[in-house]
Design an enzyme around this catalytic site. Structure first.
Site, PDB file in Angstrom:
ATOM      1  N   GLU A  43       7.400   7.289  -2.089  1.00  0.00           N
ATOM      2  CA  GLU A  43       6.605   7.658  -0.912  1.00  0.00           C
ATOM      3  C   GLU A  43       6.204   6.447  -0.067  1.00  0.00           C
ATOM      4  OE1 GLU A  43       6.372   9.086  -3.814  1.00  0.00           O
ATOM      5  OE2 GLU A  43       6.289  11.273  -3.509  1.00  0.00           O
ATOM      6  N   MET A  93      17.093   5.241  10.159  1.00  0.00           N
ATOM      7  CA  MET A  93      15.870   4.698  10.748  1.00  0.00           C
ATOM      8  C   MET A  93      14.756   5.750  10.894  1.00  0.00           C
ATOM      9  SD  MET A  93      16.595   1.582  10.901  1.00  0.00           S
ATOM     10  CE  MET A  93      15.313   0.854  11.909  1.00  0.00           C
ATOM     11  N   HIS A 129      18.048  -2.619   1.705  1.00  0.00           N
ATOM     12  CA  HIS A 129      17.152  -3.321   2.632  1.00  0.00           C
ATOM     13  C   HIS A 129      17.540  -4.800   2.656  1.00  0.00           C
ATOM     14  CE1 HIS A 129      13.445  -3.876   4.914  1.00  0.00           C
ATOM     15  NE2 HIS A 129      13.251  -4.978   4.193  1.00  0.00           N
TER      16      HIS A 129
HETATM   17  C1  GRF Z   1      21.531  -2.928   7.052  1.00  0.00           C
HETATM   18  O1  GRF Z   1      21.155  -4.263   7.243  1.00  0.00           O
HETATM   19  C2  GRF Z   1      20.662  -2.285   6.002  1.00  0.00           C
HETATM   20  O2  GRF Z   1      20.272  -3.157   5.001  1.00  0.00           O
HETATM   21  C3  GRF Z   1      19.458  -1.830   6.793  1.00  0.00           C
HETATM   22  O3  GRF Z   1      19.988  -1.403   8.023  1.00  0.00           O
HETATM   23  C4  GRF Z   1      21.213  -2.084   8.282  1.00  0.00           C
HETATM   24  C5  GRF Z   1      22.253  -1.024   8.496  1.00  0.00           C
HETATM   25  O4  GRF Z   1      23.484  -1.565   8.861  1.00  0.00           O
HETATM   26  N1  GRF Z   1      18.706  -0.822   6.093  1.00  0.00           N
HETATM   27  P1  GRF Z   1      24.764  -0.657   8.858  1.00  0.00           P
HETATM   28  O5  GRF Z   1      24.485   0.536   9.783  1.00  0.00           O
HETATM   29  O6  GRF Z   1      25.042  -0.214   7.451  1.00  0.00           O
HETATM   30  O7  GRF Z   1      25.872  -1.519   9.408  1.00  0.00           O
END
Ligand code: GRF
Length: 200
Positions: A147, A95, A114
């Site tokens: 980017e 994140m 995603h």
């Molecule tokens: C998933 O839905 C992924 O697509 C997004 O964040 C979430 C992460 O879930 N980018 P996890 O930590 O892999 O369970």
């Protein structure tokens, strides 16, 4: 007998780590010809780190508070990932937005998953965005990272139906099941691609 050089994955996480688990499982089943050289988290409490301990995978919590700004944090990540000789960097629920220097250091070697059919619903809360838009189909995307946020070239996508009765939770779960299938497959495609020298 010479030991075959394994393709090295670095996985970047911030939370639950279910996608990390799908990568671990694929490697353990030998569906994925790779090893995880390091898992990096920006959260000390990420359950993903427990998964690493359970499977004997090296992991690092890199504390953002120890760095003066984003650039220095990114540089610390670059240094660590280079030291671990990562061939491919897999973002799995990481994140933080990666800066230019990081993207340049690993150009075409960073991928992300995603939970929407990009370019639809980039950014935060894509499942909520899909429900609010009235979309009848959504899904998930594995793509190269550039980017722009959630915008690089697509590697694999899968669709799922959106039902009238769906909540964010039910839709997220349906998408997540597909994420766990396509992420390891996309990584395998990248391994084949890098081995044949087309994207390095
Ligand atoms: C998933 O839905 C992924 O697509 C997004 O964040 C979430 C992460 O879930 N980018 P996890 O930590 O892999 O369970």
């Amino acid at each position: 007998m010479t030991k075959e050089k394994k393709f090295k994955l670095a996985v970047l996480v911030s939370g639950r780590g279910s996608n990390l688990q799908s990568i671990i499982d694929s490697i353990e089943r030998k569906d994925l010809a790779a090893e995880i050289t390091i898992v990096l988290s920006n959260k000390s409490s990420a359950p993903a780190l427990d998964r690493c301990r359970k499977h004997g995978i090296e992991s690092v919590f890199l504390d953002p508070k120890l760095y003066s700004d984003k650039l220095h944090y990114d540089r610390a990540m670059i240094q660590l990932l280079q030291k671990k000789s990562a061939d491919l960097i897999c973002l799995a629920g990481f994140m933080r937005i990666l800066g230019k220097e990081f993207i340049q250091a690993f150009r075409n070697r960073i991928i992300n998953i995603h939970p929407s059919l990009l370019p639809a619903f980039p950014g935060l809360h894509p499942q909520r965005q899909a429900l609010d838009s009235g979309a009848k189909v959504s899904g998930c995307t594995v793509h190269f990272v550039n980017e722009e946020v959630d915008a690089g070239p697509v590697i694999l996508q899968t669709t799922v139906p959106v039902h009238d009765t769906d909540t964010v939770e039910t839709l997220s779960q349906r998408i997540l099941e597909q994420e766990h299938i396509i992420y390891p497959k996309a990584i395998q495609l990248c391994i084949q691609n890098q081995s044949s020298g087309r994207r390095t």
